[in-house]
Design a protein around this motif. Structure first.
Motif, PDB file in Angstrom:
ATOM      1  N   VAL A  30       0.802  -1.221   0.000  1.00  0.00           N
ATOM      2  CA  VAL A  30       0.000   0.000   0.000  1.00  0.00           C
ATOM      3  C   VAL A  30       0.838   1.276   0.000  1.00  0.00           C
ATOM      4  O   VAL A  30       0.322   2.356  -0.295  1.00  0.00           O
ATOM      5  N   ARG A  31       2.137   1.177   0.291  1.00  0.00           N
ATOM      6  CA  ARG A  31       2.956   2.397   0.265  1.00  0.00           C
ATOM      7  C   ARG A  31       3.363   2.773  -1.150  1.00  0.00           C
ATOM      8  O   ARG A  31       3.450   3.955  -1.484  1.00  0.00           O
ATOM      9  N   CYS A  32       3.587   1.774  -2.000  1.00  0.00           N
ATOM     10  CA  CYS A  32       4.061   2.071  -3.344  1.00  0.00           C
ATOM     11  C   CYS A  32       3.029   1.748  -4.428  1.00  0.00           C
ATOM     12  O   CYS A  32       3.086   2.315  -5.521  1.00  0.00           O
ATOM     13  N   GLY A  33       2.098   0.815  -4.164  1.00  0.00           N
ATOM     14  CA  GLY A  33       1.085   0.468  -5.141  1.00  0.00           C
ATOM     15  C   GLY A  33       1.445  -0.686  -6.054  1.00  0.00           C
ATOM     16  O   GLY A  33       0.651  -1.034  -6.941  1.00  0.00           O
ATOM     17  N   HIS A  34       2.611  -1.306  -5.878  1.00  0.00           N
ATOM     18  CA  HIS A  34       2.969  -2.445  -6.719  1.00  0.00           C
ATOM     19  C   HIS A  34       2.100  -3.653  -6.366  1.00  0.00           C
ATOM     20  O   HIS A  34       1.945  -4.006  -5.196  1.00  0.00           O
ATOM     21  N   VAL A  35       1.516  -4.260  -7.405  1.00  0.00           N
ATOM     22  CA  VAL A  35       0.604  -5.383  -7.222  1.00  0.00           C
ATOM     23  C   VAL A  35       1.341  -6.686  -7.484  1.00  0.00           C
ATOM     24  O   VAL A  35       2.030  -6.829  -8.503  1.00  0.00           O
ATOM     25  N   HIS A  36       1.190  -7.635  -6.572  1.00  0.00           N
ATOM     26  CA  HIS A  36       1.837  -8.944  -6.660  1.00  0.00           C
ATOM     27  C   HIS A  36       0.796 -10.025  -6.391  1.00  0.00           C
ATOM     28  O   HIS A  36      -0.331  -9.750  -5.994  1.00  0.00           O
ATOM     29  N   GLY A  37       1.213 -11.268  -6.569  1.00  0.00           N
ATOM     30  CA  GLY A  37       0.473 -12.390  -6.019  1.00  0.00           C
ATOM     31  C   GLY A  37       0.955 -12.591  -4.591  1.00  0.00           C
ATOM     32  O   GLY A  37       1.945 -11.992  -4.159  1.00  0.00           O
ATOM     33  N   TYR A  38       0.240 -13.462  -3.850  1.00  0.00           N
ATOM     34  CA  TYR A  38       0.654 -13.650  -2.457  1.00  0.00           C
ATOM     35  C   TYR A  38       1.981 -14.382  -2.379  1.00  0.00           C
ATOM     36  O   TYR A  38       2.248 -15.322  -3.110  1.00  0.00           O
ATOM     37  N   HIS A  39       2.817 -13.924  -1.473  1.00  0.00           N
ATOM     38  CA  HIS A  39       4.088 -14.603  -1.191  1.00  0.00           C
ATOM     39  C   HIS A  39       4.446 -14.358   0.267  1.00  0.00           C
ATOM     40  O   HIS A  39       3.870 -13.498   0.929  1.00  0.00           O
TER      41      HIS A  39
ATOM     42  N   CYS B  46       8.661  -4.316  -0.391  1.00  0.00           N
ATOM     43  CA  CYS B  46       8.361  -4.545  -1.794  1.00  0.00           C
ATOM     44  C   CYS B  46       9.638  -4.967  -2.524  1.00  0.00           C
ATOM     45  O   CYS B  46      10.664  -4.278  -2.438  1.00  0.00           O
ATOM     46  N   PRO B  47       9.637  -6.090  -3.247  1.00  0.00           N
ATOM     47  CA  PRO B  47      10.851  -6.546  -3.938  1.00  0.00           C
ATOM     48  C   PRO B  47      11.227  -5.664  -5.130  1.00  0.00           C
ATOM     49  O   PRO B  47      12.337  -5.785  -5.639  1.00  0.00           O
ATOM     50  N   LEU B  48      10.330  -4.778  -5.565  1.00  0.00           N
ATOM     51  CA  LEU B  48      10.627  -3.926  -6.724  1.00  0.00           C
ATOM     52  C   LEU B  48      11.237  -2.592  -6.323  1.00  0.00           C
ATOM     53  O   LEU B  48      12.204  -2.128  -6.950  1.00  0.00           O
ATOM     54  N   CYS B  49      10.669  -1.946  -5.288  1.00  0.00           N
ATOM     55  CA  CYS B  49      11.165  -0.610  -4.925  1.00  0.00           C
ATOM     56  C   CYS B  49      11.729  -0.541  -3.515  1.00  0.00           C
ATOM     57  O   CYS B  49      12.212   0.512  -3.098  1.00  0.00           O
ATOM     58  N   ARG B  50      11.637  -1.626  -2.752  1.00  0.00           N
ATOM     59  CA  ARG B  50      12.204  -1.747  -1.415  1.00  0.00           C
ATOM     60  C   ARG B  50      11.487  -0.917  -0.353  1.00  0.00           C
ATOM     61  O   ARG B  50      11.988  -0.806   0.766  1.00  0.00           O
ATOM     62  N   LEU B  51      10.353  -0.326  -0.676  1.00  0.00           N
ATOM     63  CA  LEU B  51       9.585   0.378   0.344  1.00  0.00           C
ATOM     64  C   LEU B  51       8.935  -0.637   1.284  1.00  0.00           C
ATOM     65  O   LEU B  51       8.454  -1.686   0.852  1.00  0.00           O
ATOM     66  N   VAL B  52       8.914  -0.322   2.565  1.00  0.00           N
ATOM     67  CA  VAL B  52       8.345  -1.214   3.572  1.00  0.00           C
ATOM     68  C   VAL B  52       6.990  -0.659   4.018  1.00  0.00           C
ATOM     69  O   VAL B  52       6.857   0.537   4.318  1.00  0.00           O
ATOM     70  N   GLY B  53       5.977  -1.524   4.028  1.00  0.00           N
ATOM     71  CA  GLY B  53       4.645  -1.118   4.442  1.00  0.00           C
ATOM     72  C   GLY B  53       3.695  -2.289   4.464  1.00  0.00           C
ATOM     73  O   GLY B  53       4.090  -3.438   4.208  1.00  0.00           O
ATOM     74  N   PRO B  54       2.420  -2.038   4.759  1.00  0.00           N
ATOM     75  CA  PRO B  54       1.437  -3.125   4.794  1.00  0.00           C
ATOM     76  C   PRO B  54       1.298  -3.797   3.432  1.00  0.00           C
ATOM     77  O   PRO B  54       1.415  -3.164   2.383  1.00  0.00           O
ATOM     78  N   TYR B  55       1.022  -5.081   3.471  1.00  0.00           N
ATOM     79  CA  TYR B  55       0.872  -5.910   2.268  1.00  0.00           C
ATOM     80  C   TYR B  55      -0.472  -6.606   2.403  1.00  0.00           C
ATOM     81  O   TYR B  55      -0.644  -7.491   3.241  1.00  0.00           O
ATOM     82  N   VAL B  56      -1.471  -6.198   1.604  1.00  0.00           N
ATOM     83  CA  VAL B  56      -2.848  -6.642   1.825  1.00  0.00           C
ATOM     84  C   VAL B  56      -3.472  -7.112   0.515  1.00  0.00           C
ATOM     85  O   VAL B  56      -3.045  -6.708  -0.576  1.00  0.00           O
ATOM     86  N   PRO B  57      -4.485  -7.978   0.592  1.00  0.00           N
ATOM     87  CA  PRO B  57      -5.200  -8.393  -0.632  1.00  0.00           C
ATOM     88  C   PRO B  57      -6.079  -7.264  -1.149  1.00  0.00           C
ATOM     89  O   PRO B  57      -6.545  -6.412  -0.390  1.00  0.00           O
TER      90      PRO B  57
END
Length: 469
Positions: A360-369, A384-395
């Motif tokens: 939710v900090r960067c907006g990059h969409v992934h599948g669950y991991h 986030c593995p793409l931009c390295r920003l740390v934040g909540p990861y939600v469906p």
């Protein structure tokens, strides 16, 4: 209720209330104006409870909650924890009744307080009692108004309440059960709708109880108006906010006001239950507009007009957007798996295997991991593995209450941190709209689940990766 000439009352002072349309306004509706058998009644508008996300396929008339027909139920985030509650639902359509039940002020009486209970014994007579002291009360009688329909909203489950509303807690859902301390009044407010075009709807604080009375006790905020009439406020108040520019793509949040028992508009008190009223706002009215918000100190309602709902997306359009998004075959940029929004028909039980997830900090969409956990920052914090920003990861969940949407735009943004998806303009509007919380606080919240919004903007633009082929 006739107090004149009653020896037990003494010599009450009675005056005709100076109310618009008080004299000569008993106009009966012509037979041709009423809905004919088989025709749908005229709809005045709809009330939608914020934080109640209806999940589940095509909407039926029963789910929309027509008050003129059989009672039905909707759901808080898919279902009510305690089952079918009849008049408690997530939305309510107000339609013209077969027979008018509106009331309007008629006569005011000054009587001795000990005689109030006797004076109000007539259940067929609507009235408002203002207790000024232990020895003095003012009773305002109301008479039948054949030009309006009245709808009452509150926590009470008694028959006179058309829309039973319970508290919605931050994060969605209702606070139910005997241990839940509700701040919503049993008879919170009433809405009077004109039976003739343009079918204007007006809101008033407080509703009539089973005895057709409204009581404002000695401690309630009340006062005498400059023209000699009475007015007052309920304990926790009824707040209303009209959006600037209407409820459309160009909307902006308005200013929160408080509505009195007589429908006058005031600035907010220092706190919800303060006895000192705010200042009268003479250039504003209690007429509901498309997109008006009504806060009952525990639940917030959105008013939509029939014309406004015609501009809103339909459930079929929302479903078409879901299928179009899935047809683009978005992929997880790391796992390379194809992502897809689940059908609302399956309900919101647990995320699907193909469910899109977002940082939710960067907006990059992934599948669950399961990688990238940063538990030192919090249990839900991921990197986030793409931009390295740390934040909540939600469906991600598509918002299914079409009446909350400002436009039929594509689902491009998600609220943070809950992950409900809607159009950009809808997300930005609600992220900028402060909703009342507690006695004097305001906080923006997701309209679909009620979760308090976080981050700099409260929402994030979704960044999908297309298929590699």
């Amino acid at each position: 209720m006739v107090l004149e000439g009653n020896p037990e009352v003494g010599a009450p002072r009675t005056s005709d209330l100076q109310h618009p349309g008080n004299k000569g306004s008993c106009v009966l509706s012509s037979p041709g104006e009423d809905a004919q058998p088989g025709e749908e009644p005229i709809k005045y508008g709809e009330l939608i409870v914020l934080g109640c996300c209806e999940e589940g396929g095509e909407e039926t008339e029963a789910q929309r909650g027509e008050v003129t027909g059989p009672r039905a139920h909707s759901c808080y985030n898919g279902c009510l924890a305690s089952g079918d509650k009849g008049r408690r639902r997530s939305r309510l359509a107000l339609s013209r009744r077969p027979h008018a039940n509106g009331v309007r002020p008629d006569v005011m009486h000054h009587i001795s307080t000990p005689l109030v209970s006797k004076a109000l014994s007539n259940r067929g007579q609507h009235s408002i009692s203002y207790t000024l002291s232990r020895s003095h009360s003012v009773i305002v009688e109301y008479t039948h108004d054949s030009d309006t329909d009245m709808f009452q909203i509150g926590r009470s489950t008694e028959n006179m309440i058309d829309f039973v509303v319970t508290d919605t807690s931050p994060g969605g859902g209702a606070t139910e059960g005997p241990s839940a301390q509700s701040t919503i009044s049993r008879y919170a407010c009433r809405i009077l709708c004109d039976r003739r075009p343009p079918y204007t709807a007006r809101i008033y604080a407080a509703g009539f109880d089973a005895s057709s009375n409204i009581f404002l006790g000695e401690r309630a905020a009340k006062w005498r108006t400059p023209d000699g009439l009475m007015d007052g406020l309920t304990t926790n108040g009824v707040l209303v906010m009209h959006p600037a520019g209407g409820f459309s793509e160009d909307s902006a949040p308005g200013v929160w006001r408080e509505i009195s028992v007589c429908g006058n508009v005031y600035t907010l008190r220092d706190s919800r239950s303060a006895q000192q009223r705010g200042k009268l706002v003479e250039n504003e009215s209690n007429v509901l507009q498309d997109g008006s918000l009504i806060d009952l100190c525990g639940a917030t309602l959105l008013w939509r007009t029939p014309a406004g709902l015609l501009r809103a997306p339909t459930l079929k359009q929302l479903e078409a957007q879901r299928q179009e998004a899935n047809a683009a075959r978005p992929q997880c940029p790391v796992g390379l798996s194809t992502l897809a929004f689940p059908s609302p028909a399956r309900g919101r039980t647990a995320p699907d295997k193909q469910q899109p997830w977002v940082y939710v900090r960067c907006g990059h969409v992934h599948g669950y991991h399961g990688w990238g956990c940063r538990r030192e920052r919090g249990p839900q914090e991921r990197e986030c593995p793409l931009c390295r920003l740390v934040g909540p990861y939600v469906p991600l969940w598509l918002g299914q209450e079409a009446g909350l949407c400002l436009d039929p735009g594509p689902p491009s943004h998600a609220f943070a941190p809950c992950g409900h998806v809607c159009s950009e303009k809808t997300a930005r509007y609600w992220a900028q709209t402060p909703l009342p919380h507690g006695t004097h606080a305001f906080h923006a919240a997701c309209p679909f689940c009620g979760a308090w919004l976080t981050g700099e903007h409260g929402c994030v633009r979704l960044i999908f990766q297309g298929p590699l082929d």
